[in-house]
Design a protein around this motif. Sequence first.
Motif, PDB file in Angstrom:
ATOM      1  N   LEU A  52       0.820  -1.215   0.000  1.00  0.00           N
ATOM      2  CA  LEU A  52       0.000   0.000   0.000  1.00  0.00           C
ATOM      3  C   LEU A  52       0.855   1.267   0.000  1.00  0.00           C
ATOM      4  O   LEU A  52       0.314   2.371   0.048  1.00  0.00           O
ATOM      5  N   ASN A  53       2.167   1.108  -0.041  1.00  0.00           N
ATOM      6  CA  ASN A  53       3.050   2.267  -0.171  1.00  0.00           C
ATOM      7  C   ASN A  53       3.455   2.522  -1.619  1.00  0.00           C
ATOM      8  O   ASN A  53       4.204   3.469  -1.884  1.00  0.00           O
ATOM      9  N   THR A  54       2.982   1.708  -2.523  1.00  0.00           N
ATOM     10  CA  THR A  54       3.284   1.933  -3.929  1.00  0.00           C
ATOM     11  C   THR A  54       2.675   3.262  -4.356  1.00  0.00           C
ATOM     12  O   THR A  54       1.493   3.514  -4.117  1.00  0.00           O
ATOM     13  N   ALA A  55       3.487   4.098  -4.979  1.00  0.00           N
ATOM     14  CA  ALA A  55       3.063   5.466  -5.288  1.00  0.00           C
ATOM     15  C   ALA A  55       2.791   5.632  -6.772  1.00  0.00           C
ATOM     16  O   ALA A  55       3.250   4.847  -7.613  1.00  0.00           O
ATOM     17  N   ASP A  56       2.043   6.686  -7.094  1.00  0.00           N
ATOM     18  CA  ASP A  56       1.831   7.033  -8.500  1.00  0.00           C
ATOM     19  C   ASP A  56       3.041   7.812  -9.017  1.00  0.00           C
ATOM     20  O   ASP A  56       4.056   7.952  -8.326  1.00  0.00           O
ATOM     21  N   HIS A  57       2.957   8.342 -10.230  1.00  0.00           N
ATOM     22  CA  HIS A  57       4.105   9.003 -10.835  1.00  0.00           C
ATOM     23  C   HIS A  57       4.469  10.306 -10.140  1.00  0.00           C
ATOM     24  O   HIS A  57       5.528  10.875 -10.394  1.00  0.00           O
ATOM     25  N   ARG A  58       3.586  10.786  -9.232  1.00  0.00           N
ATOM     26  CA  ARG A  58       3.901  11.980  -8.439  1.00  0.00           C
ATOM     27  C   ARG A  58       4.289  11.629  -7.007  1.00  0.00           C
ATOM     28  O   ARG A  58       4.403  12.513  -6.165  1.00  0.00           O
ATOM     29  N   GLY A  59       4.466  10.357  -6.753  1.00  0.00           N
ATOM     30  CA  GLY A  59       4.898   9.932  -5.427  1.00  0.00           C
ATOM     31  C   GLY A  59       3.794   9.830  -4.397  1.00  0.00           C
ATOM     32  O   GLY A  59       4.074   9.656  -3.210  1.00  0.00           O
ATOM     33  N   ARG A  60       2.557   9.899  -4.821  1.00  0.00           N
ATOM     34  CA  ARG A  60       1.443   9.929  -3.871  1.00  0.00           C
ATOM     35  C   ARG A  60       0.874   8.538  -3.635  1.00  0.00           C
ATOM     36  O   ARG A  60       0.649   7.773  -4.581  1.00  0.00           O
ATOM     37  N   THR A  61       0.623   8.239  -2.386  1.00  0.00           N
ATOM     38  CA  THR A  61       0.112   6.949  -1.960  1.00  0.00           C
ATOM     39  C   THR A  61      -1.336   7.093  -1.494  1.00  0.00           C
ATOM     40  O   THR A  61      -1.833   8.208  -1.329  1.00  0.00           O
ATOM     41  N   PRO A  62      -2.013   5.947  -1.255  1.00  0.00           N
ATOM     42  CA  PRO A  62      -3.363   6.046  -0.678  1.00  0.00           C
ATOM     43  C   PRO A  62      -3.398   6.833   0.624  1.00  0.00           C
ATOM     44  O   PRO A  62      -4.396   7.479   0.936  1.00  0.00           O
ATOM     45  N   ALA A  63      -2.333   6.796   1.406  1.00  0.00           N
ATOM     46  CA  ALA A  63      -2.304   7.564   2.659  1.00  0.00           C
ATOM     47  C   ALA A  63      -2.338   9.062   2.372  1.00  0.00           C
ATOM     48  O   ALA A  63      -2.983   9.831   3.109  1.00  0.00           O
ATOM     49  N   HIS A  64      -1.652   9.507   1.322  1.00  0.00           N
ATOM     50  CA  HIS A  64      -1.731  10.909   0.927  1.00  0.00           C
ATOM     51  C   HIS A  64      -3.170  11.284   0.564  1.00  0.00           C
ATOM     52  O   HIS A  64      -3.664  12.350   0.955  1.00  0.00           O
ATOM     53  N   LEU A  65      -3.826  10.409  -0.181  1.00  0.00           N
ATOM     54  CA  LEU A  65      -5.193  10.687  -0.600  1.00  0.00           C
ATOM     55  C   LEU A  65      -6.130  10.763   0.598  1.00  0.00           C
ATOM     56  O   LEU A  65      -6.962  11.676   0.691  1.00  0.00           O
ATOM     57  N   ALA A  66      -5.983   9.839   1.537  1.00  0.00           N
ATOM     58  CA  ALA A  66      -6.823   9.856   2.738  1.00  0.00           C
ATOM     59  C   ALA A  66      -6.582  11.119   3.548  1.00  0.00           C
ATOM     60  O   ALA A  66      -7.524  11.710   4.093  1.00  0.00           O
ATOM     61  N   GLY A  67      -5.322  11.551   3.641  1.00  0.00           N
ATOM     62  CA  GLY A  67      -5.021  12.774   4.388  1.00  0.00           C
ATOM     63  C   GLY A  67      -5.615  13.999   3.732  1.00  0.00           C
ATOM     64  O   GLY A  67      -6.223  14.850   4.394  1.00  0.00           O
ATOM     65  N   THR A  68      -5.453  14.108   2.412  1.00  0.00           N
ATOM     66  CA  THR A  68      -5.939  15.285   1.697  1.00  0.00           C
ATOM     67  C   THR A  68      -7.462  15.399   1.753  1.00  0.00           C
ATOM     68  O   THR A  68      -8.010  16.500   1.881  1.00  0.00           O
ATOM     69  N   LEU A  69      -8.150  14.260   1.675  1.00  0.00           N
ATOM     70  CA  LEU A  69      -9.617  14.271   1.680  1.00  0.00           C
ATOM     71  C   LEU A  69     -10.205  14.238   3.086  1.00  0.00           C
ATOM     72  O   LEU A  69     -11.412  14.344   3.252  1.00  0.00           O
ATOM     73  N   GLY A  70      -9.354  14.081   4.089  1.00  0.00           N
ATOM     74  CA  GLY A  70      -9.834  14.135   5.467  1.00  0.00           C
ATOM     75  C   GLY A  70     -10.575  12.896   5.918  1.00  0.00           C
ATOM     76  O   GLY A  70     -11.493  12.986   6.746  1.00  0.00           O
ATOM     77  N   HIS A  71     -10.179  11.741   5.427  1.00  0.00           N
ATOM     78  CA  HIS A  71     -10.830  10.486   5.821  1.00  0.00           C
ATOM     79  C   HIS A  71     -10.092   9.902   7.029  1.00  0.00           C
ATOM     80  O   HIS A  71      -9.245   9.003   6.896  1.00  0.00           O
ATOM     81  N   ALA A  72     -10.412  10.418   8.198  1.00  0.00           N
ATOM     82  CA  ALA A  72      -9.695  10.026   9.411  1.00  0.00           C
ATOM     83  C   ALA A  72      -9.826   8.536   9.714  1.00  0.00           C
ATOM     84  O   ALA A  72      -8.890   7.907  10.212  1.00  0.00           O
ATOM     85  N   ARG A  73     -10.975   7.951   9.392  1.00  0.00           N
ATOM     86  CA  ARG A  73     -11.201   6.535   9.716  1.00  0.00           C
ATOM     87  C   ARG A  73     -10.325   5.601   8.894  1.00  0.00           C
ATOM     88  O   ARG A  73     -10.167   4.427   9.260  1.00  0.00           O
ATOM     89  N   LEU A  74      -9.761   6.099   7.809  1.00  0.00           N
ATOM     90  CA  LEU A  74      -8.925   5.236   6.982  1.00  0.00           C
ATOM     91  C   LEU A  74      -7.473   5.175   7.461  1.00  0.00           C
ATOM     92  O   LEU A  74      -6.727   4.278   7.048  1.00  0.00           O
ATOM     93  N   ILE A  75      -7.087   6.089   8.313  1.00  0.00           N
ATOM     94  CA  ILE A  75      -5.667   6.184   8.675  1.00  0.00           C
ATOM     95  C   ILE A  75      -5.198   4.942   9.422  1.00  0.00           C
ATOM     96  O   ILE A  75      -4.163   4.351   9.077  1.00  0.00           O
ATOM     97  N   GLU A  76      -5.933   4.500  10.411  1.00  0.00           N
ATOM     98  CA  GLU A  76      -5.495   3.331  11.173  1.00  0.00           C
ATOM     99  C   GLU A  76      -5.527   2.055  10.340  1.00  0.00           C
ATOM    100  O   GLU A  76      -4.560   1.271  10.385  1.00  0.00           O
ATOM    101  N   PRO A  77      -6.582   1.787   9.546  1.00  0.00           N
ATOM    102  CA  PRO A  77      -6.526   0.601   8.685  1.00  0.00           C
ATOM    103  C   PRO A  77      -5.344   0.630   7.717  1.00  0.00           C
ATOM    104  O   PRO A  77      -4.709  -0.414   7.478  1.00  0.00           O
ATOM    105  N   LEU A  78      -5.054   1.786   7.150  1.00  0.00           N
ATOM    106  CA  LEU A  78      -3.901   1.884   6.261  1.00  0.00           C
ATOM    107  C   LEU A  78      -2.600   1.587   7.012  1.00  0.00           C
ATOM    108  O   LEU A  78      -1.738   0.849   6.522  1.00  0.00           O
ATOM    109  N   ARG A  79      -2.461   2.146   8.197  1.00  0.00           N
ATOM    110  CA  ARG A  79      -1.243   1.890   8.985  1.00  0.00           C
ATOM    111  C   ARG A  79      -1.112   0.407   9.308  1.00  0.00           C
ATOM    112  O   ARG A  79      -0.028  -0.181   9.165  1.00  0.00           O
TER     113      ARG A  79
END
Length: 398
Positions: A52-79
Amino acid sequence: MAILRAPSAAQPAPQHPFWRQDMEELLDAIVAGRIDDAIARIEALRADGVDLNTADHRGRTPAHLAGTLGHARLIEPLRAAGANLNAQDATGAVPAHGAASGDHVQTIAALHAGGANLSAADLSGRTPVHAAAGLGHWRSIEALHAGSANLSAPDHTGSTPAHAAAILGHERAILALYKADADLFQTDRNGKKPVDLAASQGKTKVANLLAGYEDSRDLGGVLKAVSGSQAHQSLAADLQCPILAEPYARVGDFRPVRLPDGHGSSGQLMPGNVISAQAAYRMLSERRPFDPLAGATYTSAEAGAFLRSSAFAQGDPERLAMVRAALETARKDMAPEALMAAVPRAVENARAAAGAAPASAAGAGGMHYQQILQGGSAGVPPSPSPSGPAAGGRGPQH
């Protein structure tokens, strides 16, 4: 930050197996805000051993997306699924940068709980606190402070979060930084402090606020310097300016403060118990209002007489002279002897000026509180109570 999306058919496939179908479905769920669906897909990907740390061509991961969109509930499952909450994209930004930029307070808290570094700097040296301060997101500043973020770290130009907030006039952000003990007085590589940037951009309210906080710092140093002997302690007691009114103060703070609009438009710093209209009117809510500097208890009628006087917005000229002399001296010499020498001279000058002023001018601004309460100022009725400081002969002593 642009939303993570799969490349079109015309684009070359990424080097890593990021765009498998189930990863694409996870991204769609995150973007759409289908949190339960996203959590289920994270678990499935984890079970399949997908990184789940695989990034796109701009280096962004699902964790970046969850942070930017404010999905707090996704942070612990991702970790828990192995996501790195401190992963940096191509600009060096971590998920906390996105959360701070979006003012996602709960997501910031979730990142902190997951072990994220809330002080991480991007390639320009800017931290999540810079992002929050520059956008005026004071709640995010509070959340970052609660997560032990460094609120004073400079970027590569020497600019701190206070610089970022000051230049754009974000008053609440400056207040949040102040209450969290951030450094509001660092200079950037051009030698400019936050107050300088605020003033240069016409952000007068923020510039005045920062100037008051700088005087607060200086006055704190003065009080510390003159605490070594009884004589010095007496001077310290005379200089103290208790802060009684929110929101521009911390409990136990000491500093001169600017009166609000309508109670002295000059913006001059006022000493003593002439704190603000709000603080003064608080005196009226008590049965026997207390002046902490004079050590005197007033009746409500006496406090009302003081508030109605023209001298309310002027303050005690001697005490004002004392405070200003101490602050000006402190910027050059913090030695107790220098402070002790400067203050009496200022008081003598203030007394001489008051004695040479026309009677009308003295009546407008050169009166002591006791004289005001005795009805010495035009338009002020004499105090009806014999029990307060007017009758007892008490007032601010120098």
